[in-house]
Design an enzyme around this catalytic site. Structure first.
Site, PDB file in Angstrom:
ATOM      1  N   LYS A  81     -19.409  25.905 -14.753  1.00 52.11           N
ATOM      2  CA  LYS A  81     -20.500  25.182 -14.231  1.00 52.11           C
ATOM      3  C   LYS A  81     -21.074  24.045 -15.349  1.00 52.11           C
ATOM      4  O   LYS A  81     -22.022  23.497 -14.727  1.00 52.11           O
ATOM      5  CB  LYS A  81     -21.661  26.306 -14.142  1.00 52.11           C
ATOM      6  CG  LYS A  81     -22.192  26.754 -15.325  1.00 52.11           C
ATOM      7  CD  LYS A  81     -23.146  27.828 -15.196  1.00 52.11           C
ATOM      8  CE  LYS A  81     -23.759  28.476 -16.627  1.00 52.11           C
ATOM      9  NZ  LYS A  81     -25.151  29.247 -16.603  1.00 52.11           N
ATOM     10  N   ARG A 153     -31.976  32.180 -26.687  1.00 55.21           N
ATOM     11  CA  ARG A 153     -32.891  31.972 -25.654  1.00 55.21           C
ATOM     12  C   ARG A 153     -33.577  33.535 -25.302  1.00 55.21           C
ATOM     13  O   ARG A 153     -34.690  33.401 -25.151  1.00 55.21           O
ATOM     14  CB  ARG A 153     -32.228  31.661 -24.340  1.00 55.21           C
ATOM     15  CG  ARG A 153     -32.031  30.254 -24.131  1.00 55.21           C
ATOM     16  CD  ARG A 153     -31.238  29.847 -22.749  1.00 55.21           C
ATOM     17  NE  ARG A 153     -30.101  30.136 -22.999  1.00 55.21           N
ATOM     18  CZ  ARG A 153     -29.092  30.159 -21.982  1.00 55.21           C
ATOM     19  NH1 ARG A 153     -29.524  30.002 -20.681  1.00 55.21           N
ATOM     20  NH2 ARG A 153     -28.054  30.025 -21.991  1.00 55.21           N
ATOM     21  N   CYS A 240     -27.077  17.479 -13.384  1.00 51.92           N
ATOM     22  CA  CYS A 240     -28.406  18.257 -13.840  1.00 51.92           C
ATOM     23  C   CYS A 240     -29.828  17.517 -13.558  1.00 51.92           C
ATOM     24  O   CYS A 240     -30.660  17.802 -13.778  1.00 51.92           O
ATOM     25  CB  CYS A 240     -28.293  18.748 -15.291  1.00 51.92           C
ATOM     26  SG  CYS A 240     -27.259  20.080 -15.882  1.00 51.92           S
TER      27      CYS A 240
END
Length: 313
Positions: A81, A153, A240
Site C-alpha cells: 500500500k 501512534r 496520497c
C-alpha cells in the site's frame, strides 16, 4: 545464489516484514544467507505533516528502490500500500506472498467501538482514506493527524487523550499487538487501501537469479487481487492526495473489486464494484475506475488531486 541483501525501512513493522521474507526464503532455499540493509526514508523523517502535503506514499519507497538500482541491495520488502502505481524503470514487483487480513482496526484506550463514540469524539489517523470514510459516516468527529510507526501512534493516542485511532489490522497482528484492538472494521464500514495487508517484494528486472529465488514466494490469488486493485489506482492516478480505496477478493475463478474515491472532508464519496474472470483482473480495475470517474470521481480528482478530464457522458 548463496546470499541476498534485503533492503528495508527501520521501523519495527518494516523490520518484521523483512525478517519474515528472509525466513520464507530460508525455508524454501536452505542454506541461503539473508542480510538486511536497513534504511531511513523521507517518509520516516518528515513526520510533522500529513503525507499528502509532503510528497505522498512514494516517500516510503523511493530511497529503498534507489538502493536496488545502485546495487546496494538485491531485493526490497515493502508494504504494497506504500508503493506508487508506476514502478521505476529497471524494477519489478517480483513476488507477493499470501495476503494478511486487509481490514482496518479501531484502537480505543477506553475500549470504545466506533458506534460507541460520543459526539465530537477525537479520532487519530494518518490516512486521508480513513479520515474521509470516518467523516462521511460521522461528520461530528474531530480527526487528529497521527503519524509515526505503529507503536508511536498507539502511544500518542493515549498521551493526547484521543478516543481512539484507526490502524491497519495486518500491522498490529504482525507486531503482536492484537490486544490493542477494540474493533476490527468490516470492509463494508472501512474499505481498505489498495494493497493493504500485502507484502511487496521488489528486485531488478534483469536479475534473473533473484527473480528465480522469489518465485517460490508468489501467491497467485493475492497477485490477481492486487492486479485489479493497482490497475484501479493507476487509472485514477491515485496517491496520497485524494482519499482512495480499492479492495479485491477472488473466489471461484472470479475477481470482485470494490472501489471508492472521496472528498477529504467526506462530504462526497463515490463508490462502486465490478467483477469478472480472474484473467481479466487488470481490465476489471480499469473498468471500475472509468465508472467512478464518470459518476463524480473526476471532479474530486480535479478539485483535490491531479488534473483529470471529466469523461463524456
Amino acid at each position: 545464489m548463496k546470499a541476498v541483501r534485503i533492503a528495508t525501512r527501520q521501523s519495527p513493522l518494516a523490520l518484521w516484514q523483512a525478517r519474515h521474507v528472509a525466513s520464507l526464503l530460508s525455508q524454501v532455499h536452505p542454506g541461503l544467507e539473508c542480510t538486511l540493509v536497513e534504511m531511513t526514508t523521507a517518509g520516516d523523517r518528515f513526520l510533522s505533516a500529513p503525507l499528502s502535503t509532503v510528497g505522498g506514499k512514494g516517500l516510503f519507497v523511493k530511497e529503498i528502490e534507489q538502493s536496488l538500482l545502485d546495487g546496494r541491495a538485491d531485493l526490497a520488502v515493502h508494504s504494497l500500500k506504500d508503493m506508487t502505481s508506476v514502478l521505476p524503470a529497471g524494477l519489478l514487483l517480483a513476488a507477493v506472498p499470501k495476503r494478511e487480513d486487509p481490514r482496518d482496526a479501531f484502537c480505543s484506550p477506553a475500549g470504545l467501538s466506533l458506534e460507541m463514540l460520543p459526539k465530537g469524539a477525537r479520532v487519530g489517523t494518518s490516512s486521508l482514506r480513513r479520515s474521509c470514510i470516518l467523516r462521511s459516516r460521522r461528520p461530528d468527529l474531530e480527526i487528529i493527524s497521527l503519524r509515526g510507526n505503529v507503536q508511536t501512534r498507539l502511544a500518542r493516542t493515549r498521551e493526547m487523550g484521543l478516543h481512539g485511532a484507526v490502524l491497519a489490522f495486518a500491522g498490529l497482528k504482525r507486531l503482536g499487538l492484537e490486544t490493542e484492538i477494540t474493533e476490527v472494521l468490516p470492509t463494508s464500514v472501512s474499505l481498505p487501501a489498495v494493497g493493504q495487508g500485502v507484502l511487496a517484494i521488489q528486485c531488478r528486472t534483469e536479475d534473473s537469479g533473484v527473480r528465480g529465488l522469489l518465485a517460490a514466494l508468489e501467491d497467485d490469488t493475492t497477485r490477481i487481487a492486487v492486479t485489479a486493485e493497482r490497475a484501479f489506482m493507476a487509472r485514477l492516478e491515485g496517491g496520497c492526495t485524494v482519499p482512495l480505496a480499492g479492495h479485491a477478493t477472488v473466489e471461484g475463478g472470479t475477481v470482485l473489486l470494490r472501489g471508492l474515491v472521496g472528498r477529504p472532508d467526506g462530504t462526497k464519496v463515490v463508490e462502486g464494484e465490478r467483477s469478472g474472470p480472474v484473467e481479466t483482473a487488470l481490465a476489471v480495475g480499469e473498468a471500475l475506475a472509468e465508472e467512478l470517474l464518470s459518476r463524480g470521481a473526476a471532479e474530486i480528482l480535479r478539485d483535490f488531486g491531479r488534473a483529470h478530464p471529466v469523461p463524456e457522458s
